[in-house]
Structures are given as structure tokens and as C-alpha cells.
Design a protein around this motif. Structure first.
Motif, short mmCIF file in Angstrom:
data_model
loop_
_atom_site.label_atom_id
_atom_site.label_comp_id
_atom_site.label_asym_id
_atom_site.label_seq_id
_atom_site.Cartn_x
_atom_site.Cartn_y
_atom_site.Cartn_z
N HIS A 111 35.03 41.96 39.73
CA HIS A 111 33.82 41.30 39.26
C HIS A 111 33.74 41.18 37.75
O HIS A 111 32.67 40.90 37.19
CB HIS A 111 32.59 42.04 39.82
N LYS A 112 34.86 41.40 37.08
CA LYS A 112 34.94 41.14 35.64
C LYS A 112 36.37 40.69 35.33
O LYS A 112 37.32 41.38 35.66
CB LYS A 112 34.58 42.39 34.83
N TRP A 113 36.50 39.52 34.73
CA TRP A 113 37.81 38.97 34.39
C TRP A 113 37.92 38.80 32.88
O TRP A 113 36.92 38.72 32.16
CB TRP A 113 38.01 37.58 34.99
N ALA A 114 39.15 38.71 32.41
CA ALA A 114 39.38 38.23 31.05
C ALA A 114 39.14 36.73 31.03
O ALA A 114 39.36 36.03 32.02
CB ALA A 114 40.81 38.54 30.62
N LEU A 115 38.68 36.23 29.90
CA LEU A 115 38.41 34.80 29.79
C LEU A 115 39.67 33.98 30.03
O LEU A 115 39.64 32.93 30.68
CB LEU A 115 37.83 34.49 28.41
N LYS A 116 40.81 34.47 29.52
CA LYS A 116 42.05 33.71 29.72
C LYS A 116 42.44 33.65 31.19
O LYS A 116 43.08 32.68 31.63
CB LYS A 116 43.19 34.30 28.89
N ALA A 117 42.04 34.66 31.98
CA ALA A 117 42.30 34.61 33.42
C ALA A 117 41.46 33.51 34.07
O ALA A 117 41.92 32.81 34.97
CB ALA A 117 42.00 35.97 34.05
N LEU A 118 40.21 33.36 33.60
CA LEU A 118 39.36 32.29 34.13
C LEU A 118 39.96 30.93 33.80
O LEU A 118 40.02 30.04 34.66
CB LEU A 118 37.96 32.39 33.55
N TRP A 119 40.38 30.75 32.53
CA TRP A 119 40.97 29.46 32.16
C TRP A 119 42.21 29.16 33.01
O TRP A 119 42.44 28.02 33.41
CB TRP A 119 41.35 29.44 30.68
N GLN A 120 43.00 30.18 33.27
CA GLN A 120 44.19 29.98 34.10
C GLN A 120 43.80 29.58 35.53
O GLN A 120 44.40 28.68 36.13
CB GLN A 120 45.04 31.25 34.12
N TYR A 121 42.78 30.25 36.05
CA TYR A 121 42.31 29.94 37.40
C TYR A 121 41.80 28.50 37.49
O TYR A 121 42.17 27.74 38.40
CB TYR A 121 41.21 30.92 37.80
N LEU A 122 40.94 28.13 36.54
CA LEU A 122 40.38 26.77 36.56
C LEU A 122 41.47 25.73 36.32
O LEU A 122 41.46 24.66 36.94
CB LEU A 122 39.28 26.64 35.50
N GLY A 123 42.40 26.05 35.42
CA GLY A 123 43.50 25.12 35.16
C GLY A 123 44.34 24.87 36.40
O GLY A 123 44.81 23.75 36.63
N SER A 124 44.50 25.91 37.22
CA SER A 124 45.28 25.75 38.45
C SER A 124 44.58 24.83 39.45
O SER A 124 45.20 24.32 40.38
CB SER A 124 45.54 27.11 39.09
#
Length: 521
Positions: A257-270
Motif C-alpha cells: 500500500h505504499k510504492w515508490a513514485l518511479k514504480a508507479l510511473w513504470q506501472y502506468l507506462g506498461s
């Protein structure tokens, strides 16, 4: 560390030299993976930090690695990470001291003031530019307006109520009946954003400090769930109490329930989503929100602070993405949580505080006994000799005042005219520009969003023009894609001592009629 164990951490110099001659160095702050060399004793004894009950551990650890000692005295410290205080209290700050707040930032830190200021900007510049905040009412003043909006909205609407000066989710409720509205205390009432962007059924909030927080219950729009704070709030202080809460220690993992911002960008980019566009919209929100508070902060800064050197501040922007990936600002924290409960927190917040303190630019006080001889063997200490002529507080000459007045007096200006502000640089111009380039050199993982190559469009949002804003903006227009050329120019001027006011006066300008001319001997 075990006795006798070898410390294989990289050693870093204690001081960061300026890019420019005759400019002072700044102290270096490190993460846990580095160690900082010791300054000579005569400089090291000046490294004192005033501790506060709210100083977070991540700050304590960072300053300790740079060999600061804690002090409780009120006059001989260099830095403090403490409470926000009333504006007159800033008068007590010495020119060599730094506090982690500006006066007046409650104008965006208090929820009611934030919405008042953003609403004023929306009235002045329209919803096309200022449509990034939910419809908001401040009670009791707006009670009649809220009642009308409530009646016009029908029975299926949801509203979120918040105390105007609370934090960590305290006092926040989601309601759908007028009878649920508290009557006897000040409140902020916002239209609830009921169609958030969901990842695995959860809401997300994005912090520009590099953390993404999730609610720990899957989202439902049902009226029956409105009392479930684990579903409608993402505050860690709230969700950690949920037995379903999952922690995450991996800055690359899209889990918990807590991610690094770069992990979110990677997820959305995928998913084929343009994350750069989202980030640009978030930066736009941040810039406009800061500008909304600028008149108040600027006025109080001039009134109560001896030098702008004494203030820096970290803001925590609560940003939410809706189902169309539009970012909305929910609130701004002037004392964002820096508690580090997991390895993910330590990694991201540790680096952020390291970069923040380096960016702030702490200097050793300019005193005779603070400057070591230039023959010192220490690589850091020798660079101190470049700073003993520094002007810590601007002292504008009559010619500099004339130049500033000239550019601020123009009612109708274009970029071509504004660009002439760089044609002849005054001592204070050179000092400010050199300091700005030094800051850029120390920014670490921070991104400067204002001034930037595209910041000219924001100048119209300021209540009144600011000379230094024009100067820095035009510098970016001219040199953003060739910083080496700009830095080379400033090095030449600093070598001549222009920024110290000790060079040939040909760099000073005079006003003759409607034109600016170089003053010749």
C-alpha cells in the motif's frame, strides 16, 4: 559497526566548492552509504544544529553524518528543523542561520487559506488555468452557498469535510446527508472526487517526494462505505491500523500500500499511459499553488527576515488522479511527514533530505576565526578562502535601484524587451545568477520547475512583477540549452569581483530618459 571493522563507505569532501571564483562553498550532506570528511577543529566547532521536538530522525541522522553537534542555545546554531512559527519570530534569525520554513506559508498550508487563495486565482484567470481543485466551501462563512450547492446536486452526491488546520487524517469524514454536517466548528467542505483512478481497485495519491500511497481497502462508490476511512483516506497514520495493510520495502516493486513514485510511473507506462504528461500537469499545479501564496510570503519575508538565505521549506502536495488521469490538489502540508517506518521510506526520504539540505546551501559563518589558512592540507578547507569576501545581505547601489525600477515600471512589455535585462548585469544580478547556478549544481534528484525554460507563461499570475523573477526567467530563456556558456560568463564576472561590487563600474547602469546606458569612466 564492529570495533576494528573497515568502513568501506565512500568519503566525500566536507565542502562543495562554488562554480565561481570568490564565492563561498557550502557544507555537504550525505546518505548512509557515504561518509563526510572532518573539517579542521576551528571550523567543525561552528557546526551546531538547534534541535526541536519535531526534528525527524532522518534529519538527525543526516546532519550527524556531516558532524553537526546538537545545541540548545538560541544564538550560535547554523540550522534548525522545527515548528512553523509566527512571522515576527523570524526577526530573531541571524544572517548565518537557516530555518526550514518561510513566514506566511500557512496561506497554502491551512486548508481554508489554500482554497481561498486558489479561488481568487480562479476568479482572476478563469477555470481553464485554475480548475485543478475540487469545489470547496469554508464554513461558517459559506454555509448559504454550500446549502444551495447541496440542494442543486441531488441526493446521490458525496462531500468530504475537514478541519481547516488538521493533519494525518484527523477529523476527516465523508458524508452524504445534510444532517451529518457539523454545525459548531470551522470546517472545510469539498465535493468528493468519487471517480478516482484505480489500481487493483484502490485510490492513489501522489507525493512529489517520491511516494505513492494507497488506501488499504478496495474502493467502492456505495453510500454504505462512506464511514470506512481505510477506503477513503490514504494517510499512513490511518491505514496502518488496518489488519489488511501491506507494507513494502522494495522501491521497484508494485506491491503493498505504499510504492515508490518511479514504480508507479513504470506501472502506468506498461499500460501505455503518458506519464510525462501527468508529471507536467502536476508541476503546473505546484507552480500555480506556490504563486497563489507568493504575495503574502514575499511581504512577510521583507518585513521580518534579515536575508532570504535564512529560509527554505519542504512542502508536501497531496495529489489525486481521477479516472481520466487528471491530477487534483487536495491539500498542501508545510510540515510533511518524514517518519521512516520501512526500508522504502528510509531510501526515498533519506535521499530527499540529503538533496534538500545540499540544495539549501548551508555556509560556514563569515568570521575571521572560521576561515582556515589557505595552506591547509584539506581539500575542503582550502576552498573556504574563496568565501571570505562574500556579501551575505544585498546592499543595492543607487544605480541598481534605478535598473530595477526601470524594468518594473513598464506596463506593456514583451519578451524582446525583457531579454534586455541581461544586457548589463549589476553586482547583485551577478550574485543572484551565480547563486542560482550553484543551486542547480547541488540539486541532486530535485527538479527545478521554476524558473525554467518554459516558466515565462507563469509571470502573468504574479500579483505584481518581481525584478529577480524577470532576471532569472530571462536567464533561463537565454541559457537553458547552453548552461556552459552562461556559467562561463558568470565566472569571468566573478573573477573580476563584479558580484562583490569591487570591479570597474562599467558594469553598473544608469537611466537616461527611457533608455539604460552603461556608465563610462
Amino acid at each position: 559497526m564492529l570495533l576494528g571493522a573497515e568502513d568501506d563507505r565512500e568519503e566525500r569532501p566536507a565542502l562543495v566548492p562554488s562554480l565561481f571564483p570568490l564565492n563561498p562553498p557550502t557544507l555537504y550532506f550525505s546518505t548512509a552509504s557515504e561518509k563526510v570528511e572532518l573539517l579542521p577543529a576551528e571550523q567543525r566547532r561552528l557546526l551546531k544544529w538547534k534541535m526541536s521536538t519535531v526534528t525527524p530522525n532522518v534529519v538527525k541522522h543526516t546532519i550527524a553524518r556531516s558532524h553537526f553537534r546538537v545545541t540548545k542555545k538560541s544564538h550560535d546554531w547554523l540550522g534548525c528543523w522545527g515548528h512553523h512559527m509566527k512571522s515576527p519570530g523570524f526577526k530573531a534569525l541571524g544572517e548565518h542561520q537557516k530555518l526550514n520554513h518561510f513566514p506566511g506559508t500557512f496561506q497554502i498550508g491551512r486548508k481554508d487559506r489554500l482554497w481561498r487563495n486558489l479561488s481568487k486565482m480562479q476568479v482572476r484567470f478563469g477555470k481553464q488555468e485554475f480548475s485543478f481543485f475540487p469545489r470547496t466551501f469554508v464554513l461558517p462563512q459559506d454555509i448559504k452557498l454550500l446549502r444551495k450547492a447541496w440542494e442543486d446536486g441531488g441526493s446521490r452526491q458525496k462531500w468530504i469535510i475537514k478541519p481547516p488546520a488538521s493533519a494525518r487524517g484527523i477529523g476527516i469524514q465523508v458524508i452524504h446527508k445534510w444532517s451529518q454536517m457539523p454545525r459548531k466548528r470551522p470546517l472545510l467542505v469539498q465535493k468528493y472526487l468519487h471517480k478516482p483512478y484505480l489500481i487493483s481497485g484502490n485510490k492513489i495519491y501522489i507525493f512529489t517526494d517520491g511516494l505513492v500511497r494507497f488506501a488499504s481497502c478496495k474502493y467502492s462508490s456505495s453510500m454504505k462505505t462512506l464511514s470506512n476511512k481505510f477506503m477513503h483516506l490514504t494517510n499512513y497514520s490511518v491505514n496502518k491500523k488496518n489488519s489488511e495493510y501491506q507494507s513494502n520495502s522494495d522501491d521497484k516493486a508494485c506491491q503493498g500500500h505504499k510504492w515508490a513514485l518511479k514504480a508507479l510511473w513504470q506501472y502506468l507506462g506498461s499500460k501505455g499511459i503518458n506519464t510525462t504528461l501527468i508529471w507536467e500537469k502536476i508541476k503546473d499545479i505546484v507552480i500555480k499553488t506556490i504563486i497563489a501564496s507568493e504575495p503574502y510570503v514575499n511581504s512577510l519575508l521583507k518585513m521580518h527576515v534579515r536575508t532570504p538565505y535564512s529560509c527554505h521549506e519542504l512542502f508536501g502536495f497531496d495529489i489525486m488522479l481521477d479516472e481520466k488521469l487528471k491530477p487534483w490538489i487536495l491539500e498542501v502540508n508545510i510540515s510533511p511527514s518524514l517518519h521512516s517506518n520501512t526500508a522504502l521510506d528510509v531510501s526515498i526520504k533519506g535521499q530527499m533530505i540529503r538533496d534538500l539540505l545540499n540544495l539549501a546551501g548551508f555556509r560556514i559563518p563569515q568570521r575571521e576565526h572560521a576561515v582556515a589558512p589557505c595552506s591547509s592540507a584539506s581539500s575542503s578547507t582550502s576552498s573556504l578562502c574563496g568565501g571570505n569576501r562574500e556579501r551575505t545581505k544585498p546592499d543595492l547601489s543607487a544605480d541598481e535601484k534605478v535598473k530595477r525600477a526601470f524594468y518594473l515600471a513598464q506596463r506593456y512589455v514583451d519578451q524582446e524587451f525583457l531579454s534586455t535585462v541581461l544586457d548589463i548585469l549589476t553586482p547583485e544580478d551577478v550574485r543572484v545568477l551565480a547563486e542560482s547556478e550553484d543551486e542547480m549544481n547541488r540539486k541532486g534528484e530535485f527538479e527545478r520547475v521554476f524558473p525554467s525554460a518554459s516558466s515565462s507563461r507563469y509571470l502573468r499570475f504574479f500579483e505584481c512583477p518581481r525584478y529577480l523573477t524577470i532576471l532569472l526567467d530571462q536567464w533561463e530563456q537565454r541559457y537553458w540549452n547552453n548552461r556552459t556558456k552562461g556559467i562561463s560568463l558568470l565566472r569571468t564576472l566573478c573573477q573580476k569581483g563584479v558580484h562583490l561590487g569591487t570591479s570597474d563600474p562599467a558594469h553598473i547602469v544608469r537611466n537616461c530618459g527611457n533608455k539604460l546606458h552603461c556608465l563610462n569612466k
